[in-house]
Design an enzyme around this catalytic site. Structure first.
Site, mmCIF file in Angstrom:
data_model
loop_
_atom_site.group_PDB
_atom_site.id
_atom_site.type_symbol
_atom_site.label_atom_id
_atom_site.label_comp_id
_atom_site.label_asym_id
_atom_site.label_seq_id
_atom_site.Cartn_x
_atom_site.Cartn_y
_atom_site.Cartn_z
ATOM 1 N N ARG A 132 20.653 -5.741 -8.200
ATOM 2 C CA ARG A 132 20.611 -5.008 -7.024
ATOM 3 C C ARG A 132 22.180 -5.021 -6.392
ATOM 4 O O ARG A 132 22.504 -4.190 -5.351
ATOM 5 C CB ARG A 132 19.957 -5.456 -5.741
ATOM 6 C CG ARG A 132 18.350 -5.024 -6.089
ATOM 7 C CD ARG A 132 17.841 -3.655 -5.778
ATOM 8 N NE ARG A 132 16.842 -3.602 -4.730
ATOM 9 C CZ ARG A 132 15.609 -3.407 -5.091
ATOM 10 N NH1 ARG A 132 15.300 -3.435 -6.287
ATOM 11 N NH2 ARG A 132 14.784 -3.483 -4.022
ATOM 12 N N ARG B 186 0.493 -0.007 0.882
ATOM 13 C CA ARG B 186 1.700 -0.882 1.040
ATOM 14 C C ARG B 186 2.145 -0.786 2.533
ATOM 15 O O ARG B 186 3.183 -0.100 2.789
ATOM 16 C CB ARG B 186 2.839 -0.683 0.304
ATOM 17 C CG ARG B 186 2.511 -0.908 -1.209
ATOM 18 C CD ARG B 186 4.119 -0.764 -1.961
ATOM 19 N NE ARG B 186 4.084 -0.797 -3.076
ATOM 20 C CZ ARG B 186 5.373 -0.633 -3.794
ATOM 21 N NH1 ARG B 186 6.538 -0.464 -3.253
ATOM 22 N NH2 ARG B 186 5.217 -0.289 -5.157
ATOM 23 N N LYS C 227 12.005 5.390 -11.011
ATOM 24 C CA LYS C 227 12.361 4.215 -12.081
ATOM 25 C C LYS C 227 10.749 3.687 -12.603
ATOM 26 O O LYS C 227 10.695 3.286 -13.631
ATOM 27 C CB LYS C 227 13.174 3.080 -11.521
ATOM 28 C CG LYS C 227 14.453 3.498 -11.190
ATOM 29 C CD LYS C 227 15.609 2.460 -10.815
ATOM 30 C CE LYS C 227 14.662 1.486 -9.697
ATOM 31 N NZ LYS C 227 14.699 1.631 -8.415
ATOM 32 N N ARG D 46 3.957 7.039 -1.156
ATOM 33 C CA ARG D 46 3.622 6.033 -1.978
ATOM 34 C C ARG D 46 3.333 4.884 -1.128
ATOM 35 O O ARG D 46 1.976 4.174 -1.602
ATOM 36 C CB ARG D 46 4.697 5.648 -2.793
ATOM 37 C CG ARG D 46 4.617 4.575 -3.783
ATOM 38 C CD ARG D 46 5.593 4.396 -4.674
ATOM 39 N NE ARG D 46 6.732 3.718 -4.337
ATOM 40 C CZ ARG D 46 7.682 3.348 -4.865
ATOM 41 N NH1 ARG D 46 7.879 3.846 -6.389
ATOM 42 N NH2 ARG D 46 8.437 2.714 -4.480
ATOM 43 N N ARG E 41 16.256 -0.151 2.817
ATOM 44 C CA ARG E 41 16.422 -0.252 1.588
ATOM 45 C C ARG E 41 17.306 0.847 0.814
ATOM 46 O O ARG E 41 18.244 0.549 -0.113
ATOM 47 C CB ARG E 41 15.008 -0.390 0.871
ATOM 48 C CG ARG E 41 14.342 -1.491 0.966
ATOM 49 C CD ARG E 41 12.940 -1.372 0.208
ATOM 50 N NE ARG E 41 12.289 -2.586 0.604
ATOM 51 C CZ ARG E 41 10.960 -2.314 1.075
ATOM 52 N NH1 ARG E 41 10.230 -1.030 0.887
ATOM 53 N NH2 ARG E 41 10.094 -3.193 1.314
HETATM 54 P P1 AMP Z 1 11.450 -2.502 -4.841
HETATM 55 O O1 AMP Z 1 9.761 -2.419 -5.079
HETATM 56 O O2 AMP Z 1 12.248 -2.698 -6.169
HETATM 57 O O3 AMP Z 1 12.030 -1.437 -4.049
HETATM 58 O O4 AMP Z 1 11.652 -3.931 -4.048
HETATM 59 C C1 AMP Z 1 11.076 -4.366 -2.893
HETATM 60 C C2 AMP Z 1 11.818 -5.500 -2.375
HETATM 61 O O5 AMP Z 1 11.685 -6.791 -3.227
HETATM 62 C C3 AMP Z 1 13.296 -5.127 -1.949
HETATM 63 O O6 AMP Z 1 13.372 -4.777 -0.643
HETATM 64 C C4 AMP Z 1 13.713 -6.893 -1.865
HETATM 65 O O7 AMP Z 1 13.161 -7.392 -0.565
HETATM 66 C C5 AMP Z 1 12.954 -7.471 -2.905
HETATM 67 N N1 AMP Z 1 13.734 -7.476 -4.096
HETATM 68 C C6 AMP Z 1 13.405 -6.689 -5.229
HETATM 69 N N2 AMP Z 1 14.169 -6.798 -6.381
HETATM 70 C C7 AMP Z 1 15.262 -7.358 -5.747
HETATM 71 C C8 AMP Z 1 16.565 -8.191 -6.050
HETATM 72 N N3 AMP Z 1 16.911 -7.518 -7.341
HETATM 73 N N4 AMP Z 1 17.358 -8.587 -5.363
HETATM 74 C C9 AMP Z 1 16.940 -8.979 -3.970
HETATM 75 N N5 AMP Z 1 15.644 -8.422 -3.613
HETATM 76 C C10 AMP Z 1 14.714 -7.890 -4.158
#
Ligand code: AMP
Length: 194
Positions: free
Chosen positions: A88, A134, A13, A128, A145
């Site tokens: 989410r 990271r 994405k 990644r 996740r």
């Molecule tokens: P991502 O990079 O989109 O996988 O996001 C990494 C982390 O950021 C997630 O595991 C959450 O802890 C937090 N996060 C990102 N987007 C959201 C969202 N829409 N709602 C809640 N937590 C989020």
């Protein structure tokens, strides 16, 4: 052109969002990036967010919705935006609907990035995490996740199918360029209809 990208972590994405952003000149709004920035701050909120992030759990809806509200209020989103990582869960989707109504905007297209093989995703994300330094993205946090995606985020696809009827499925387990050709075709088709 207001675009929403749905799909599990590791489905590409973010990469596609950057391509769309560069091609159509609309900003990528990636809540994960916003949260990563926030967790580096030495403030009570920064520390709270860091703990949640490291466990691979979701930050509370209110914090995220405030972030999105502020972001979509900025003028650069008026020609359009690409939501990546938000909503989410159902509560966030409903809050987004309220916000979009307030702003008198709507989602023109919802992409569903499909990658059925969880092992592929886990593999990609571990790679990644190493490449991007990271270190907080441990395999446990990544697994968590993905589980949250299946339980809370995947049902949104049905929600958008029934409320908007504008979901476009993309087979995302292919080379980046091939995926982008398909994404661009769909965006152009929607733009031509508008
Ligand atoms: P991502 O990079 O989109 O996988 O996001 C990494 C982390 O950021 C997630 O595991 C959450 O802890 C937090 N996060 C990102 N987007 C959201 C969202 N829409 N709602 C809640 N937590 C989020």
């Amino acid at each position: 052109m207001n675009i929403l990208l749905l799909g599990p972590q590791g489905s590409g994405k973010g990469t596609q969002a950057k391509r769309i952003s560069a091609t159509y000149g609309i900003p990528q709004v990636a809540t994960g990036d916003m949260i990563r920035e926030m967790k580096e701050r030495d403030t009570p909120l920064g520390r709270r967010v860091r703990e949640i992030y490291d466990r691979g759990e979701l930050v509370d809806d209110e914090t995220i919705i405030d972030l999105i509200r502020d972001r979509l209020d900025r003028g650069d989103t008026i020609p359009g935006f690409i939501l990546d990582g938000f909503p989410r869960n159902m509560a966030q989707a409903e809050a987004l609907d309220v916000l979009l109504r307030e702003l008198d905007r709507d989602l023109d297209v919802v992409f569903e990035f499909q990658v059925p093989d969880r092992a592929t995703l886990l593999d990609r994300m571990v790679k990644r995490a190493a490449e991007e330094g990271r270190s907080d993205d441990t395999p446990d946090a990544i697994r968590k996740r993905l589980a949250i995606y299946d339980a809370e985020t995947a049902p949104l696809i049905e929600y958008y199918r029934s409320t908007r009827g504008n979901v476009v499925g993309i087979h995302a387990d292919r080379p980046v360029d091939d995926v982008f050709v398909e994404v661009r075709q769909a965006v152009d088709q929607v733009a031509a209809r508008a």
